[in-house]
Scaffold this motif. Structure first.
Motif, mmCIF file in Angstrom:
data_model
loop_
_atom_site.group_PDB
_atom_site.id
_atom_site.type_symbol
_atom_site.label_atom_id
_atom_site.label_comp_id
_atom_site.label_asym_id
_atom_site.label_seq_id
_atom_site.Cartn_x
_atom_site.Cartn_y
_atom_site.Cartn_z
ATOM 1 N N SER A 277 12.169 -47.245 26.299
ATOM 2 C CA SER A 277 13.574 -47.403 26.686
ATOM 3 C C SER A 277 13.845 -46.628 27.967
ATOM 4 O O SER A 277 12.990 -45.873 28.456
ATOM 5 N N GLY A 278 15.066 -46.786 28.477
ATOM 6 C CA GLY A 278 15.449 -46.169 29.743
ATOM 7 C C GLY A 278 15.443 -44.659 29.714
ATOM 8 O O GLY A 278 15.349 -44.023 30.771
ATOM 9 N N LYS A 279 15.507 -44.067 28.522
ATOM 10 C CA LYS A 279 15.596 -42.600 28.513
ATOM 11 C C LYS A 279 14.286 -41.955 28.979
ATOM 12 O O LYS A 279 14.263 -40.776 29.287
ATOM 13 N N PHE A 280 13.221 -42.733 29.063
ATOM 14 C CA PHE A 280 11.940 -42.174 29.531
ATOM 15 C C PHE A 280 11.726 -42.386 31.037
ATOM 16 O O PHE A 280 10.705 -42.004 31.584
ATOM 17 N N ILE A 281 12.666 -43.042 31.697
ATOM 18 C CA ILE A 281 12.491 -43.298 33.145
ATOM 19 C C ILE A 281 12.877 -42.039 33.929
ATOM 20 O O ILE A 281 13.996 -41.539 33.777
ATOM 21 N N PRO A 282 11.962 -41.527 34.770
ATOM 22 C CA PRO A 282 12.316 -40.330 35.555
ATOM 23 C C PRO A 282 13.338 -40.672 36.642
ATOM 24 O O PRO A 282 13.180 -41.672 37.350
ATOM 25 N N ILE A 283 14.365 -39.858 36.724
ATOM 26 C CA ILE A 283 15.417 -40.108 37.719
ATOM 27 C C ILE A 283 15.271 -39.112 38.870
ATOM 28 O O ILE A 283 15.249 -37.898 38.658
ATOM 29 N N GLU A 284 15.159 -39.664 40.059
ATOM 30 C CA GLU A 284 15.005 -38.820 41.247
ATOM 31 C C GLU A 284 16.290 -38.038 41.534
ATOM 32 O O GLU A 284 17.377 -38.605 41.556
ATOM 33 N N LYS A 285 16.123 -36.739 41.765
ATOM 34 C CA LYS A 285 17.263 -35.912 42.194
ATOM 35 C C LYS A 285 17.037 -35.609 43.674
ATOM 36 O O LYS A 285 15.994 -35.066 44.037
ATOM 37 N N ARG A 286 18.004 -35.965 44.494
ATOM 38 C CA ARG A 286 17.799 -35.757 45.930
ATOM 39 C C ARG A 286 18.607 -34.563 46.430
ATOM 40 O O ARG A 286 19.395 -33.979 45.700
ATOM 41 N N CYS A 287 18.408 -34.216 47.703
ATOM 42 C CA CYS A 287 18.949 -32.943 48.179
ATOM 43 C C CYS A 287 20.473 -32.999 48.340
ATOM 44 O O CYS A 287 21.077 -34.052 48.557
ATOM 45 N N ALA A 288 21.066 -31.813 48.203
ATOM 46 C CA ALA A 288 22.525 -31.693 48.176
ATOM 47 C C ALA A 288 23.178 -32.131 49.481
ATOM 48 O O ALA A 288 24.284 -32.690 49.476
ATOM 49 N N ASP A 289 22.495 -31.917 50.600
ATOM 50 C CA ASP A 289 23.121 -32.244 51.889
ATOM 51 C C ASP A 289 23.387 -33.739 52.055
ATOM 52 O O ASP A 289 24.223 -34.137 52.868
ATOM 53 N N GLU A 290 22.675 -34.579 51.293
ATOM 54 C CA GLU A 290 22.965 -36.019 51.383
ATOM 55 C C GLU A 290 24.399 -36.305 50.931
ATOM 56 O O GLU A 290 25.017 -37.270 51.374
ATOM 57 N N VAL A 291 24.906 -35.454 50.032
ATOM 58 C CA VAL A 291 26.280 -35.634 49.547
ATOM 59 C C VAL A 291 27.252 -34.831 50.412
ATOM 60 O O VAL A 291 28.357 -35.280 50.706
ATOM 61 N N ARG A 292 26.782 -33.657 50.846
ATOM 62 C CA ARG A 292 27.684 -32.788 51.621
ATOM 63 C C ARG A 292 27.972 -33.340 53.021
ATOM 64 O O ARG A 292 29.006 -33.048 53.603
ATOM 65 N N LYS A 293 26.987 -34.108 53.553
ATOM 66 C CA LYS A 293 27.149 -34.566 54.945
ATOM 67 C C LYS A 293 27.206 -36.087 55.016
ATOM 68 O O LYS A 293 26.701 -36.782 54.136
ATOM 69 N N MET A 305 29.072 -26.021 49.114
ATOM 70 C CA MET A 305 29.594 -26.637 47.883
ATOM 71 C C MET A 305 28.439 -27.069 46.983
ATOM 72 O O MET A 305 27.452 -27.633 47.453
ATOM 73 N N GLN A 306 28.591 -26.796 45.679
ATOM 74 C CA GLN A 306 27.574 -27.320 44.747
ATOM 75 C C GLN A 306 27.797 -28.804 44.566
ATOM 76 O O GLN A 306 28.939 -29.242 44.421
ATOM 77 N N VAL A 307 26.729 -29.563 44.575
ATOM 78 C CA VAL A 307 26.879 -31.011 44.338
ATOM 79 C C VAL A 307 25.776 -31.482 43.398
ATOM 80 O O VAL A 307 24.778 -30.794 43.206
ATOM 81 N N LYS A 308 25.961 -32.668 42.845
ATOM 82 C CA LYS A 308 24.897 -33.322 42.097
ATOM 83 C C LYS A 308 24.510 -34.550 42.897
ATOM 84 O O LYS A 308 25.378 -35.199 43.484
ATOM 85 N N ASN A 309 23.213 -34.873 42.888
ATOM 86 C CA ASN A 309 22.788 -36.040 43.660
ATOM 87 C C ASN A 309 21.644 -36.812 42.987
ATOM 88 O O ASN A 309 20.550 -36.925 43.533
ATOM 89 N N PRO A 310 21.905 -37.378 41.786
ATOM 90 C CA PRO A 310 20.868 -38.245 41.201
ATOM 91 C C PRO A 310 20.854 -39.567 41.970
ATOM 92 O O PRO A 310 21.909 -40.134 42.246
ATOM 93 N N ALA A 311 19.659 -40.040 42.338
ATOM 94 C CA ALA A 311 19.584 -41.249 43.174
ATOM 95 C C ALA A 311 19.713 -42.531 42.356
ATOM 96 O O ALA A 311 19.975 -43.601 42.914
ATOM 97 N N PHE A 312 19.488 -42.440 41.065
ATOM 98 C CA PHE A 312 19.488 -43.644 40.215
ATOM 99 C C PHE A 312 20.212 -43.361 38.906
ATOM 100 O O PHE A 312 20.408 -42.196 38.542
ATOM 101 N N ASP A 313 20.623 -44.426 38.229
ATOM 102 C CA ASP A 313 21.126 -44.254 36.857
ATOM 103 C C ASP A 313 20.518 -45.345 35.984
ATOM 104 O O ASP A 313 19.840 -46.258 36.481
ATOM 105 N N ILE A 314 20.745 -45.208 34.686
ATOM 106 C CA ILE A 314 20.150 -46.164 33.739
ATOM 107 C C ILE A 314 21.259 -47.036 33.165
ATOM 108 O O ILE A 314 22.236 -46.533 32.607
#
Ligand code: MRU
Length: 346
Positions: A277-293, A305-314
């Motif tokens: 199932s999808g819960k086993f798919i690794p989700i890429e976490k990318r760098c914070a500056d992609e969201v900050r800038k 600023m603290q941010v979250k940046n998961p590149a994918f979702d299930i």
């Protein structure tokens, strides 16, 4: 049109981080060049990452030792290294695994022969990818009616594959068949693959289209301005759960609420039937500056600023109407039908 070219044993690619402002072609001259191109999204889109990585192994091998044992070790290290470039799109691992098998089969042969077999496999993967796009378009176009207004997310076209794309290939075919469609392209924050890349492709192909900010999709659906959703996938588990660009899951929830058909378009190389199932798919976490800038330049948040940046979702498979593959359209129950269709011999 494609975004990689292999000519005279050299590998060139269109740097997608520069689009739409600049069409800059770069040469991939080494393992490090290729790794960075994938990691930094100069080359992106699940199928294209696989094709590019396969060519990159050949490019890297040009500089390897002329001593057989060392050559084989360097090959293995290069393949292992490329596997760490991005974790979610399974096409990368699928293509590299094909090379592992080629090397294994030819390990008693000369270095020259091993290199030429690697190149042959990379060229085969490339040619097959073009054909897969054509087949998905053929199956998917039957789901589109005259006048459909279609929402798409991220970029799934000729920048993301070696052919016309996954979801966008379906859209291009519908346009060629004069189905009179209109496309709504989500801008796809934070890296704007929708407004920078999909809009650029749609503009080049002269397809009637409109870009919307990601947070506008709900209101368009509420106003009955969207008839169907077509998008791609980076990895599909055995039960149909689908990893795709962040924001896909929210579209699926909205589509379900508004009773809008939700189609995922992906070739067999995007399925990972080892994962239940999808819960086993690794989700890429990318760098914070992609969201900050914005565009890697201007800060749009306070600098630290603290941010979250998961590149994918299930997206859970129960929210998916059907999956359009190169082997046919797959409907629920997905676990049973994916196995049946994907394992079908061509
Ligand atoms: O981070 P990206 O730009 O590589 O993400 C791409 C996507 O999510 C696409 O929708 C996906 O690869 C499928 S389409 C070819």
């Amino acid at each position: 049109m494609g975004s990689i070219r292999f000519k005279n044993n050299r590998l060139f690619y269109l740097d997608q981080t520069k689009l739409p402002l600049q069409e800059l072609w770069r040469e991939c001259k080494s393992l490090g060049d290729g790794y960075k191109a994938i990691k930094n999204l100069r080359i992106r889109g699940a199928p294209l990452i696989g094709v590019f990585a396969a060519y990159n192994v050949f490019i890297a091998s040009k500089k390897f030792s002329s001593q057989k044992e060392k050559f084989l070790r360097q090959l293995k290290e290069a393949i292992d290294y490329l596997k760490t470039s991005r974790p979610t799109a399974v096409n990368l691992f699928w293509a590299l695994q094909r090379l592992v098998l080629v090397v294994k089969k030819n390990q008693k042969e000369s270095i020259f022969k091993i290199k030429s077999e690697i190149l042959k496999e990379a060229k085969d993967i490339h040619a097959e990818d073009i054909d897969l796009c054509r087949k998905m378009a053929g199956y998917g176009v039957k789901l589109i009616k005259k006048g459909d207004r279609i929402l798409t997310h991220c970029n799934t076209g000729f920048l993301a594959t070696s052919g016309d794309g996954t979801a966008l290939a379906v859209i291009y075919k519908a346009h060629r068949l004069h189905k009179n469609i209109r496309i709504y392209a989500d801008e796809t924050r934070p890296l704007l693959q929708g407004s920078r890349l999909t809009a650029w492709e749609l503009d080049k192909r002269k397809i009637p289209s409109t870009v919307i900010c990601d947070n506008m999709a709900a209101s368009l659906m509420q106003e009955r301005q969207i008839d169907k959703i077509f998008l791609g996938a980076d990895r599909i588990a055995a039960n149909g759960d689908t990893a795709n660009k962040i924001g896909t899951y929210s579209l699926a929830v909205l589509a379900h609420y508004h009773k809008i058909p939700f189609y995922v378009v992906a070739p067999f190389s995007t399925f990972d039937l080892k994962l239940k199932s999808g819960k086993f798919i690794p989700i890429e976490k990318r760098c914070a500056d992609e969201v900050r800038k914005v565009l890697g330049k201007v800060y749009i948040t306070p600098r630290h600023m603290q941010v979250k940046n998961p590149a994918f979702d299930i997206t859970p498979s129960k929210l998916i109407t059907a999956i359009v593959s190169d082997k046919g359209v797959i409907y629920p129950p997905f676990r049973k039908n994916i196995k049946r269709v994907i394992n079908r011999k061509p």
